[in-house]
Design an enzyme around this catalytic site. Structure first.
Site, mmCIF file in Angstrom:
data_model
loop_
_atom_site.group_PDB
_atom_site.id
_atom_site.type_symbol
_atom_site.label_atom_id
_atom_site.label_comp_id
_atom_site.label_asym_id
_atom_site.label_seq_id
_atom_site.Cartn_x
_atom_site.Cartn_y
_atom_site.Cartn_z
ATOM 1 N N ASP A 272 0.823 -1.205 0.000
ATOM 2 C CA ASP A 272 0.000 0.000 0.000
ATOM 3 C C ASP A 272 0.858 1.256 0.000
ATOM 4 O O ASP A 272 1.968 1.284 0.551
ATOM 5 C CB ASP A 272 -0.883 0.037 1.252
ATOM 6 C CG ASP A 272 -2.092 -0.864 1.167
ATOM 7 O OD1 ASP A 272 -2.148 -1.697 0.249
ATOM 8 O OD2 ASP A 272 -2.973 -0.748 2.038
ATOM 9 N N HIS B 166 3.969 -2.159 3.415
ATOM 10 C CA HIS B 166 4.198 -0.828 2.844
ATOM 11 C C HIS B 166 5.688 -0.718 2.531
ATOM 12 O O HIS B 166 6.508 -0.641 3.449
ATOM 13 C CB HIS B 166 3.822 0.271 3.835
ATOM 14 C CG HIS B 166 2.441 0.179 4.397
ATOM 15 N ND1 HIS B 166 2.107 -0.712 5.403
ATOM 16 C CD2 HIS B 166 1.307 0.876 4.094
ATOM 17 C CE1 HIS B 166 0.827 -0.556 5.694
ATOM 18 N NE2 HIS B 166 0.317 0.384 4.918
#
Length: 248
Positions: free
Chosen positions: A59, A204
């Site tokens: 993400d 991430h």
């Protein structure tokens, strides 16, 4: 759109620590349910009804470290699903978005500025989503059909807008909370401890401890018999339906 398969109790029980505004969400569908409901068709190169599949998702990119992650995934021959943010990301690193698509990764939407969609009006939701759709289409030639709502916060009103925009929502089942630590060994262990069949792993790549953890995550999950696929491959032969919410 059918949101009656699974009640909001699933979100209340399983996602309460993560999702903050889902009290009106009436349905969430597992990839296994979707596969079971598919009307025939070939599953593709990997049949996750048979294979022990898992999805790596990332993400909030692309960012400066993303090419290093792409190098790792290319070396390991692992496809991933990237949920991309707009402002400062897709508008800044379009060449990285192009590379993702060319190397076989799935490219999806994570909104323009990472706002909680449940706190926005329909027009504000569209303003968060549509610019990223355009950036990704310009970089890849393809309009995304998947979105991950920031923080996992969604409800039926958000789903209605995303249905209009042609986007299904993808949540997750594994989080390393890599935004809290730079300890790559801890990130790896958190992923290994939580991962089960059909797992969707949330990471991430912009956080310092994450990319160094990825090779170990890949090698140890492979040793446990897992096959890495994109989210859409996990669902195959089913196809993500706009407005629906998916989570193992």
């Amino acid at each position: 759109m059918n949101r009656t398969r699974t009640t909001g109790l699933l979100l209340a029980a399983a996602l309460l620590p993560v999702l903050t505004a889902c009290s009106t969400l009436t349905g969430v569908i597992s990839p296994a349910e979707a596969r079971g409901d598919a009307d025939g068709g070939a599953a593709g190169p990997v049949d996750c009804a048979e294979a022990k599949c898992v999805v790596l998702t990332f993400d909030g990119g692309p960012s400066a470290p993303t090419p290093k992650l792409l190098d790792v995934l290319k070396r390991e021959k692992v496809p991933a699903t990237f949920f991309l943010q707009g402002q400062g990301h897709t508008d800044t690193y379009p060449q990285t978005v192009t590379r993702m698509a060319k190397e076989g990764h799935e490219v999806a939407n994570h909104t323009l500025t990472h706002k909680n969609l449940t706190e926005l009006t329909p027009d504000e939701i569209r303003a968060e989503v549509e610019p990223v759709q355009k950036d990704i289409e310009a970089a890849t030639g393809k309009v995304p059909n998947l979105l991950r709502p920031p923080g996992g916060a969604t409800n039926d009103d958000v789903s209605d807008v995303l249905e209009e925009l042609g986007l299904a929502q993808v949540l997750w089942s594994v989080t390393a909370k890599d935004f809290q630590t730079t300890d790559s060994a801890l990130i790896k262990q958190r992923v290994l401890d939580q991962t089960e069949r059909d797992g969707i792993i949330l990471l991430h790549e912009r956080y310092a401890g994450t990319i160094p953890a990825v090779p170990g995550i890949i090698s140890e999950l492979r040793a446990k018999g897992y096959t890495f696929v994109t989210f859409s491959q996990l669902m195959s032969p089913a196809v993500p339906r706009a407005g629906e919410v998916y989570r193992p």
